[in-house]
Design an enzyme around this catalytic site. Structure first.
Site, PDB file in Angstrom:
ATOM      1  N   ALA A   1      -4.477   0.870  12.321  1.00 49.92           N
ATOM      2  CA  ALA A   1      -5.848   0.806  11.795  1.00 49.92           C
ATOM      3  C   ALA A   1      -6.648  -0.359  12.360  1.00 49.92           C
ATOM      4  CB  ALA A   1      -5.826   0.705  10.279  1.00 49.92           C
TER       5      ALA A   1
ATOM      6  N   LYS B   1       7.451  -6.657  10.982  1.00 50.07           N
ATOM      7  CA  LYS B   1       7.266  -5.993   9.699  1.00 50.07           C
ATOM      8  C   LYS B   1       8.541  -5.381   9.138  1.00 50.07           C
ATOM      9  CE  LYS B   1       4.129  -2.637   7.566  1.00 50.07           C
ATOM     10  NZ  LYS B   1       3.080  -1.644   7.821  1.00 50.07           N
TER      11      LYS B   1
ATOM     12  N   LYS C   1       0.818  -1.216   0.000  1.00 49.83           N
ATOM     13  CA  LYS C   1       0.000   0.000   0.000  1.00 49.83           C
ATOM     14  C   LYS C   1       0.849   1.263   0.000  1.00 49.83           C
ATOM     15  CE  LYS C   1      -2.715   0.175   3.539  1.00 49.83           C
ATOM     16  NZ  LYS C   1      -2.179  -1.088   4.000  1.00 49.83           N
TER      17      LYS C   1
ATOM     18  N   PHE D   1      -3.964  -1.069   6.796  1.00 47.09           N
ATOM     19  CA  PHE D   1      -4.566  -2.379   6.564  1.00 47.09           C
ATOM     20  C   PHE D   1      -5.572  -2.332   5.413  1.00 47.09           C
ATOM     21  CE2 PHE D   1      -3.160  -3.039  11.102  1.00 47.09           C
ATOM     22  CZ  PHE D   1      -2.111  -3.869  10.753  1.00 47.09           C
TER      23      PHE D   1
ATOM     24  N   PHE E   1       4.154  -8.932  -9.660  1.00 45.70           N
ATOM     25  CA  PHE E   1       5.333  -9.725  -9.301  1.00 45.70           C
ATOM     26  C   PHE E   1       5.808 -10.477 -10.544  1.00 45.70           C
ATOM     27  CE2 PHE E   1       3.921  -8.728  -5.136  1.00 45.70           C
ATOM     28  CZ  PHE E   1       4.945  -9.015  -4.241  1.00 45.70           C
TER      29      PHE E   1
ATOM     30  N   TRP F   1       7.491  -0.704  -7.583  1.00 41.55           N
ATOM     31  CA  TRP F   1       8.587  -1.240  -6.761  1.00 41.55           C
ATOM     32  C   TRP F   1       9.875  -1.304  -7.570  1.00 41.55           C
ATOM     33  CZ3 TRP F   1      12.261  -4.995  -6.580  1.00 41.55           C
ATOM     34  CH2 TRP F   1      12.863  -5.244  -5.329  1.00 41.55           C
TER      35      TRP F   1
ATOM     36  N   THR G   1       4.036   1.574  -0.737  1.00 40.74           N
ATOM     37  CA  THR G   1       4.827   1.583  -1.972  1.00 40.74           C
ATOM     38  C   THR G   1       3.993   2.115  -3.135  1.00 40.74           C
ATOM     39  OG1 THR G   1       6.088  -0.328  -1.173  1.00 40.74           O
ATOM     40  CG2 THR G   1       6.187   0.131  -3.533  1.00 40.74           C
TER      41      THR G   1
ATOM     42  N   ARG H   1       1.524   8.081   6.990  1.00 38.97           N
ATOM     43  CA  ARG H   1       1.715   7.952   8.438  1.00 38.97           C
ATOM     44  C   ARG H   1       3.190   7.714   8.754  1.00 38.97           C
ATOM     45  NH1 ARG H   1      -1.588   2.969   9.965  1.00 38.97           N
ATOM     46  NH2 ARG H   1      -0.792   2.340   7.945  1.00 38.97           N
TER      47      ARG H   1
END
Length: 558
Positions: free
Chosen positions: A275, A107, A73, A303, A384, A412, A75, A96
């Site tokens: 969240a 994470k 998200k 999230f 991907f 990415w 990214t 955030r």
């Protein structure tokens, strides 16, 4: 092929001086408070100067229900903003701040990834400008003043067994969830059960992120309920004469932080409530500043859309009178196959059957965005290398059946260039008809608001309140807090309150076990399942991989 890690990519970036980024954003030097060469705070008085300037378009980035396969998200938010600038649009991103808990926990870093990051990545992920420390200090000052009041005679008649305020630390530390303090004799305090929350779950974090200015912040701090008297009357921070000192600790923390993306796009990174246990959005002040300074503001909510986006709509947009022009739902083929029952180790193989089985998760989120909130929507598929053309085609076909386009996101690996197709679709959507509406109305009873969230957003059969929650519902209503919006504290891993129910489950009921008033933030927290406000570290925490060399260069932050 060997790929650079996120931190290696970030460290190889040649950052521009923050004064140059401020000029790109349209911020004059007099409003800039520099923290070194590459980060700064912006004086909130700039908002007053820009009051007559029209707002730009607001774009929310949300996602499908998270899985171990990852979605991306932040990214996508960064890459989309860079993509908008590449197609000639004046765009700013508002995100955030990461919490140290996840950074050192499961994470790792949280400043985007690959070639779509905000920098300086290490600073943002660690102490940054000290906002979280200030929030923790204000939280714990209130706790200290509360316990001192009881120790010094308890003139307010506070019931030590009815204290709801906890201490805070910005770290995953399960040892502090439930403690007993005040031990050691008469002069060491009043013994009582206590506990800690992670700083991002503190109501003060929510207060800071929802406040419109410093005076509103102080007024909200004053309204915080810390517990109840022996007679059942709520006790506030104002009753303890604490809000002035707390606001003094937060006077700099409330100022939005300015940094940049790898491509030199201005980025506001400010505030960081979770969240799943809070409202999951960056600060209102940073968002408003971005809207005044740009034609397109990209922001994210934590999230999946059932948590972060719902709270963005029903709490943040309602309080700040914001109106999203478009919503991006981020998904990956890998994550959808996981929702279809494929183990994480086998996600690289083509599996159209599992993908079709997992797609209802994405489609339900998309339907909520379009049909419940009435906002134009696009699905961003974070591509991907293992994704096959047949898999991507299936996702596109199913989304088109709902009247929603799919844009491949390759931010990415390609940065803004990989976000240009998504940017073009977002610009188109911002001009589409918009019938923005909320999930529920504030004047509805608490139980009705809970029911509407559970039925309309989670697609549950209904909601049940256990005995404790029923008592709290009666008390909250009698005290006049029943017109506040709801902040659901629920697992992020499922539409339901059971983290094992993947995809788009049906035939379940959500159980609310506790209701808590966050009167400073201005919402009611509804706790479901076994959700906790103090996470623990995993068996192998990310902290084990983080290091620093003799030159002060940090490694291991992903």
């Amino acid at each position: 092929m060997a790929y650079l890690s996120d931190i290696e990519i970030a460290q190889a970036c040649r950052m521009r001086k923050i004064t140059e980024i401020a000029r790109i954003a349209g911020i004059e030097d007099q409003y800039l408070e520099q923290y070194g060469n590459y980060k700064a705070k912006v004086d909130p008085s700039l908002l007053k100067e820009l009051a007559d300037r029209p707002d730009g378009k607001l774009i929310l980035v949300t996602a499908i229900t998270p899985t171990p396969a990852g979605e991306g998200k932040t990214t996508t938010s960064v890459g989309l903003t860079d993509g908008l600038r590449r197609i000639g649009k004046n765009a700013v991103v508002a995100l955030r701040e990461p919490s140290l808990g996840p950074v050192f926990g499961i994470k790792g870093g949280a400043a985007g990834g690959g070639y779509a990051q905000v920098v300086p990545m290490e600073d943002i992920n660690l102490h940054f400008t000290g906002d979280f420390h200030a929030i923790g200090a204000a939280n714990n000052l209130l706790a200290a003043m509360l316990d001192n009041h009881i120790q010094q005679g308890n003139a307010l008649g506070i019931d030590p067994k009815a204290i709801t305020w906890k201490r805070a630390v910005d770290m995953n530390d399960r040892q502090l969830r439930h403690i007993v303090d005040g031990l050691g004799g008469k002069m060491q305090g009043v013994p009582r059960e206590d506990g800690f929350e992670i700083t991002v779950a503190s109501e003060i974090m929510a207060v800071l992120c929802l406040a419109s200015d410093l005076m509103d912040l102080k007024a909200r701090l004053a309204r915080i309920v810390v517990g109840y008297t022996y007679g059942g009357k709520p006790v506030t921070a104002h009753d303890l004469k604490a809000e002035g000192a707390m606001a003094a600790l937060l006077k700099d923390a409330i100022k939005p932080n300015l940094v940049q993306t790898l491509e030199g796009t201005p980025a506001f990174v400010h505030g960081g409530p979770f969240a799943n246990i809070a409202h999951g959005c960056n600060s209102v002040m940073a968002t408003r500043l971005a809207l005044k300074l740009s034609d397109y503001t990209v922001t994210e909510a934590g999230f999946a859309a059932d948590l972060g986006a719902e709270k963005f709509v029903d709490i943040k947009c309602r309080m700040a009178k914001l109106h999203p022009s478009a919503i991006v739902v981020v998904a990956t083929v890998r994550a959808l196959k996981y929702h279809g029952g494929v183990p994480k180790t086998e996600l690289g193989a083509e599996n159209l059957e599992a993908l079709e089985k997992g797609l209802p998760n994405l489609l339900q989120h998309v339907s909520n965005v379009k049909d419940v909130w009435g906002v134009p929507c696009v699905v961003a598929v974070n591509r991907f290398p293992t994704d096959t053309e047949a898999e991507l085609k299936l996702v596109e076909e199913k989304c088109k059946e709902l009247g929603v386009n799919v844009a491949l996101s390759e931010v990415w690996g390609k940065g803004g260039e990989g976000g240009m197709a998504l940017a073009e679709e977002v610009v188109r959507l911002c001009e589409e008809p918009n019938n923005f509406s909320f999930t529920y109305e504030l004047d509805q009873p608490i139980e009705k608001k809970l029911e509407l969230i559970c039925k309309r957003i989670y697609h549950a059969d209904g909601v049940e309140l256990d005995g404790n929650a029923k008592k709290q519902l009666k008390q909250i209503t009698e005290l006049g807090f029943d017109k506040l919006p709801i902040c659901m504290a629920k697992t992020q891993y499922s539409f339901s309150d059971d983290p094992t129910l993947l995809g788009a489950p049906k035939g379940f009921t959500v159980t609310v076990r506790n209701l808590k008033v966050a009167s400073g933030a201005g919402f009611i927290v509804a706790l479901t399942g076994d959700i906790m406000t103090m996470p623990g570290l995993p068996k192998v925490p990310a902290a084990e991989r983080i290091d620093v060399d003799e030159n002060g260069v940090i490694s291991g932050l992903f």
